[in-house]
Design a protein around this motif. Structure first.
Motif, PDB file in Angstrom:
ATOM      1  N   GLY A  34      33.595  23.928  46.531  1.00 11.34           N
ATOM      2  CA  GLY A  34      34.631  24.673  45.828  1.00 11.34           C
ATOM      3  C   GLY A  34      34.150  25.895  45.089  1.00 11.34           C
ATOM      4  N   TRP A  35      32.846  26.226  45.219  1.00 12.91           N
ATOM      5  CA  TRP A  35      32.320  27.370  44.468  1.00 12.91           C
ATOM      6  C   TRP A  35      33.031  28.693  44.761  1.00 12.91           C
ATOM      7  CZ3 TRP A  35      30.586  31.409  47.306  1.00 12.91           C
ATOM      8  CH2 TRP A  35      30.166  31.155  48.617  1.00 12.91           C
ATOM      9  N   PRO A  36      33.625  28.913  45.958  1.00 19.58           N
ATOM     10  CA  PRO A  36      34.333  30.186  46.145  1.00 19.58           C
ATOM     11  C   PRO A  36      35.490  30.401  45.171  1.00 19.58           C
ATOM     12  CG  PRO A  36      33.860  29.204  48.277  1.00 19.58           C
ATOM     13  CD  PRO A  36      33.539  28.174  47.240  1.00 19.58           C
ATOM     14  N   LEU A  37      35.976  29.322  44.561  1.00 19.45           N
ATOM     15  CA  LEU A  37      37.015  29.495  43.543  1.00 19.45           C
ATOM     16  C   LEU A  37      36.506  30.298  42.355  1.00 19.45           C
ATOM     17  CD1 LEU A  37      38.649  25.938  43.501  1.00 19.45           C
ATOM     18  CD2 LEU A  37      39.613  28.043  44.445  1.00 19.45           C
ATOM     19  N   MET A  38      35.187  30.286  42.151  1.00 19.21           N
ATOM     20  CA  MET A  38      34.605  31.073  41.071  1.00 19.21           C
ATOM     21  C   MET A  38      34.626  32.568  41.392  1.00 19.21           C
ATOM     22  SD  MET A  38      33.949  28.760  38.876  1.00 19.21           S
ATOM     23  CE  MET A  38      35.412  27.943  39.543  1.00 19.21           C
ATOM     24  N   ILE A  39      34.976  32.907  42.614  1.00 16.57           N
ATOM     25  CA  ILE A  39      35.228  34.298  42.986  1.00 16.57           C
ATOM     26  C   ILE A  39      36.717  34.602  42.861  1.00 16.57           C
ATOM     27  CG2 ILE A  39      35.113  36.004  44.852  1.00 16.57           C
ATOM     28  CD1 ILE A  39      32.756  34.444  46.003  1.00 16.57           C
ATOM     29  N   THR A  40      37.530  33.694  43.374  1.00 18.37           N
ATOM     30  CA  THR A  40      38.974  33.931  43.438  1.00 18.37           C
ATOM     31  C   THR A  40      39.636  33.927  42.064  1.00 18.37           C
ATOM     32  OG1 THR A  40      39.083  32.958  45.650  1.00 18.37           O
ATOM     33  CG2 THR A  40      41.135  33.065  44.397  1.00 18.37           C
ATOM     34  N   LEU A  41      39.325  32.937  41.239  1.00 20.67           N
ATOM     35  CA  LEU A  41      40.022  32.803  39.960  1.00 20.67           C
ATOM     36  C   LEU A  41      39.758  33.971  39.001  1.00 20.67           C
ATOM     37  CD1 LEU A  41      39.687  28.953  39.329  1.00 20.67           C
ATOM     38  CD2 LEU A  41      41.633  30.230  40.251  1.00 20.67           C
ATOM     39  N   PRO A  42      38.497  34.392  38.787  1.00 22.24           N
ATOM     40  CA  PRO A  42      38.301  35.564  37.926  1.00 22.24           C
ATOM     41  C   PRO A  42      38.955  36.824  38.488  1.00 22.24           C
ATOM     42  CG  PRO A  42      36.241  34.374  38.213  1.00 22.24           C
ATOM     43  CD  PRO A  42      37.212  33.795  39.191  1.00 22.24           C
ATOM     44  N   ALA A  43      38.941  36.956  39.818  1.00 24.80           N
ATOM     45  CA  ALA A  43      39.574  38.130  40.423  1.00 24.80           C
ATOM     46  C   ALA A  43      41.074  38.141  40.162  1.00 24.80           C
ATOM     47  CB  ALA A  43      39.294  38.153  41.926  1.00 24.80           C
ATOM     48  N   LEU A  44      41.713  36.990  40.281  1.00 26.75           N
ATOM     49  CA  LEU A  44      43.148  36.909  39.988  1.00 26.75           C
ATOM     50  C   LEU A  44      43.431  37.205  38.520  1.00 26.75           C
ATOM     51  CD1 LEU A  44      44.190  33.762  42.066  1.00 26.75           C
ATOM     52  CD2 LEU A  44      44.668  36.161  42.584  1.00 26.75           C
ATOM     53  N   ALA A  45      42.525  36.764  37.646  1.00 26.47           N
ATOM     54  CA  ALA A  45      42.696  37.051  36.216  1.00 26.47           C
ATOM     55  C   ALA A  45      42.640  38.551  35.955  1.00 26.47           C
ATOM     56  CB  ALA A  45      41.615  36.329  35.414  1.00 26.47           C
TER      57      ALA A  45
END
Length: 217
Positions: free
Chosen positions: A100-111
């Protein structure tokens, strides 16, 4: 005077309700992750020291976000930071960080993309902010693609698929630069020129990764 006191007294219960409601949502989120982890046999108790603070930080931003304005922006930042910490805690508790580490790319980007709600009224800073927000959306899509690749849903082989995201970023920069042409603002020509250069370079670079053309490096 009595009217002001009455209005202030009326706002206090409403504010308290928002805080209690936000804390209740945080508690439910923590409970949901914990119960799920126990149900699937992946419970890691120590992750609670990340999960719970993240939920509390996010909860502290909720009431401020609902107030709007400058306080709303502060609340948004708190909610995003807390949500990111909570997501890390959830992945650790479920033992899914490896997938699930790619979520650490997606979530900050969405923020980052979400900050465009508070963009400036002036066209030039608004265009710059919009460019950053749209690039963040491209980054979020990149994170989702990584997530699908890591979990075996997608497989592009040896193709330079990331070139498509570079081209998307170039198109964002170029498009927002050209959008400034319709505004009568100082330094319009300079701003458009500064956007066209990186945009075209990114488009060609992305094309080079995708098709190995027109350059043969």
């Amino acid at each position: 005077m009595s009217g002001e006191v009455t209005m202030a007294a009326g706002r206090r219960p409403d504010t308290a309700a928002r805080w209690w409601g936000s804390l209740a949502v945080a508690a439910l989120a923590v409970a949901a992750v914990t119960v799920t982890a126990q149900a699937v046999g992946r419970f890691h108790w120590w992750a609670g020291f990340v999960l719970v603070p993240g939920a509390l930080i996010a909860a502290s931003g909720g009431p401020l976000l609902l107030r709007g304005g400058g306080r709303g922006f502060v609340g948004y930042l708190l909610a995003c930071v807390g949500g990111l910490v909570f997501a890390v805690g959830g992945l650790l508790m479920l033992g899914l960080m490896g997938r699930g580490w790619p979520l650490m790319i997606t979530l900050p980007a969405l923020a980052i993309a979400g900050t465009y709600v508070w963009h400036a009224a002036d066209p030039l800073p608004a265009a710059f902010h919009r460019t950053i927000a749209m690039l963040a959306l491209v980054t979020a899509a990149l994170g989702i693609t990584f997530l699908l690749l890591v979990n075996g849903v997608l497989d592009f082989g040896d193709r330079g698929w990331w070139g498509g995201f570079i081209m998307a970023g170039g198109a964002v920069i170029l498009g927002n630069g050209l959008e400034l042409l319709r505004h009568q603002i100082p330094y319009r020509a300079q701003a458009v020129t500064l956007a066209i250069g990186p945009g075209v370079i990114a488009l060609l670079l992305g094309l080079r990764f995708l098709r190995d053309w027109p350059f043969n490096l």
